[in-house]
Enzyme design. Structure first.
Site, mmCIF file in Angstrom:
data_model
loop_
_atom_site.group_PDB
_atom_site.id
_atom_site.type_symbol
_atom_site.label_atom_id
_atom_site.label_comp_id
_atom_site.label_asym_id
_atom_site.label_seq_id
_atom_site.Cartn_x
_atom_site.Cartn_y
_atom_site.Cartn_z
ATOM 1 N N ASP A 55 29.552 -116.808 -37.495
ATOM 2 C CA ASP A 55 29.140 -115.428 -37.684
ATOM 3 C C ASP A 55 30.149 -114.440 -37.201
ATOM 4 O O ASP A 55 30.129 -113.401 -37.653
ATOM 5 C CB ASP A 55 27.832 -114.890 -37.926
ATOM 6 C CG ASP A 55 27.185 -114.762 -36.527
ATOM 7 O OD1 ASP A 55 28.016 -115.106 -35.424
ATOM 8 O OD2 ASP A 55 26.113 -114.344 -36.331
ATOM 9 N N ASP A 94 26.633 -120.954 -39.224
ATOM 10 C CA ASP A 94 26.049 -120.349 -38.320
ATOM 11 C C ASP A 94 25.197 -119.349 -39.287
ATOM 12 O O ASP A 94 25.429 -118.525 -40.009
ATOM 13 C CB ASP A 94 26.976 -119.339 -37.562
ATOM 14 C CG ASP A 94 26.535 -118.886 -36.287
ATOM 15 O OD1 ASP A 94 25.674 -119.192 -35.915
ATOM 16 O OD2 ASP A 94 27.291 -118.142 -35.768
ATOM 17 N N GLU A 126 20.574 -118.653 -33.194
ATOM 18 C CA GLU A 126 20.594 -118.292 -31.761
ATOM 19 C C GLU A 126 19.157 -118.131 -31.291
ATOM 20 O O GLU A 126 18.229 -117.671 -32.040
ATOM 21 C CB GLU A 126 21.186 -116.857 -31.792
ATOM 22 C CG GLU A 126 22.575 -116.719 -32.142
ATOM 23 C CD GLU A 126 23.514 -115.569 -31.991
ATOM 24 O OE1 GLU A 126 22.697 -114.385 -31.676
ATOM 25 O OE2 GLU A 126 24.685 -115.242 -32.376
ATOM 26 N N GLU A 193 26.974 -119.589 -24.285
ATOM 27 C CA GLU A 193 27.974 -118.748 -24.320
ATOM 28 C C GLU A 193 27.896 -117.788 -23.133
ATOM 29 O O GLU A 193 26.697 -117.201 -22.598
ATOM 30 C CB GLU A 193 27.756 -117.796 -25.361
ATOM 31 C CG GLU A 193 28.905 -116.849 -25.638
ATOM 32 C CD GLU A 193 29.091 -116.398 -27.001
ATOM 33 O OE1 GLU A 193 28.614 -116.962 -28.189
ATOM 34 O OE2 GLU A 193 30.139 -115.355 -27.231
HETATM 35 O O1 KIV Z 1 29.945 -117.061 -34.106
HETATM 36 C C1 KIV Z 1 30.740 -117.729 -33.777
HETATM 37 O O2 KIV Z 1 31.823 -117.952 -33.602
HETATM 38 C C2 KIV Z 1 29.932 -118.292 -32.473
HETATM 39 C C3 KIV Z 1 30.779 -119.113 -31.522
HETATM 40 C C4 KIV Z 1 31.339 -118.029 -30.465
HETATM 41 C C5 KIV Z 1 29.969 -120.050 -30.692
HETATM 42 O O3 KIV Z 1 28.684 -118.474 -32.480
#
Ligand code: KIV
Length: 305
Positions: A55, A94, A126, A193
């Site tokens: 995202d 994501d 997340e 992260e």
């Molecule tokens: O959205 C994204 O690109 C991510 C990465 C930074 C792991 O979640």
């Protein structure tokens, strides 16, 4: 890309089992993000293990201030473009803000859309212990889930900015517990992260599932970066943990400036960029035009003037 990196790439489609086997063999796992077809094709050909349609799309492609505004519709649109370019790499979609937090039922339905409508192999979401029920339900439906802990961008307002997480022993202990809970809930991998390298190393050693780090040091089982950061394509900022492998934004700007100058001084298009007509066809055309012109009645109004 070196010949070695391409030849050491897995031959068939990369699955969650392939990633697990790589961890067991202590072979580092390489992930990058993609949001469009050409990047996906280039990554797949380069031998990448996994592609995350993150995202981060919202910031690096759509120009939002953070990832919170990204919708399911936007994610699925970009997932489909990436999926069309990939035959081998493992694909992770994501889950955007509010697509999995409201209820387990909504989380499950939205996760299903990533596979059914987006062409993904797995989803990422997340959060820690609060996500355990959603993870269990999604995994029970046969959808692999990647967890994401540490500086989770959808909680940027709760963190009060882009700050490194798990820096105190208490916070690090909570994060390690969250990692164990997510593994128990059925996650097949975790992204960590922006946390201290020591904490990431502890988690990688403790968990059986692959740990993919971003700003979490070299002790993880694999690494992921936002491709636009690595290529120098994002103009606003570059996180300190990023290694820039190219400066494509500057290259893009100079290419655009060169093109504009060429158009303005008429050096583009040159003869080799134009299509010439067959000389015989051109002679016929000129002849026909002169016939047409001789047949046209002079316009009364024009004559009057
Ligand atoms: O959205 C994204 O690109 C991510 C990465 C930074 C792991 O979640």
């Amino acid at each position: 890309m070196s010949a070695t990196s391409a030849s050491s790439a897995p031959k068939g489609k990369v699955s969650i089992q392939t990633l697990r086997a790589k961890k067991m063999r202590k072979e580092p796992i390489a992930f990058l993000t993609a949001y469009d077809y050409p990047t996906a094709v280039a990554l797949d050909r380069s031998g990448i293990d996994g592609i995350l349609v993150g995202d981060s799309l919202g910031m690096v492609v759509l120009g939002y201030q953070n990832t919170i505004s990204v919708t399911m519709q936007e994610m699925l649109h970009h997932c489909r473009a990436v999926a069309r370019g990939v035959s081998r790499a493992h694909l992770v979609g994501d889950m955007p803000f509010m697509s999995y937090q409201v209820s387990v039922a909504e989380a499950l339905r939205h996760a299903g859309s990533f596979l059914q409508k987006g062409g993904m192999d797995a989803v990422k979401l997340e959060g820690g212990r609060d996500r355990a029920l959603a993870v269990k339900a999604i995994v029970s439906a046969g959808i692999p889930v990647m967890g994401h802990l540490g500086l989770t961008p959808q909680s940027v307002h709760q963190f009060g900015g882009w700050k490194i997480q798990a820096t105190t022993s208490e916070a690090a202990k909570t994060l390690i517990e969250d990692a164990l809970i997510l593994e128990d809930a059925g996650c097949y991998a975790l992204v960590l992260e922006a946390i201290p390298a020591e904490v990431a190393q502890l988690i990688s050693n403790r968990l059986a599932i692959p740990i993919i780090g971003i700003g979490a040091g070299s002790g993880c089982d694999g690494q992921v970066l936002v491709t636009h950061d690595l290529l120098g394509l994002f103009d606003r900022f570059t996180p300190s943990f990023v290694k820039k492998y190219a400066d494509l934004f500057s290259q893009m700007e100079s290419a655009f400036q060169e093109y504009i100058a060429d158009v303005r001084d008429r050096s583009f298009p040159a003869p080799e960029h134009a299509n010439a007509m067959d000389p015989q066809a051109l002679r016929e055309l000129m002849h026909n035009i002169s016939l047409i012109e001789s047949e046209i009645e002079p316009d009364e109004n024009i004559r009057l003037h």
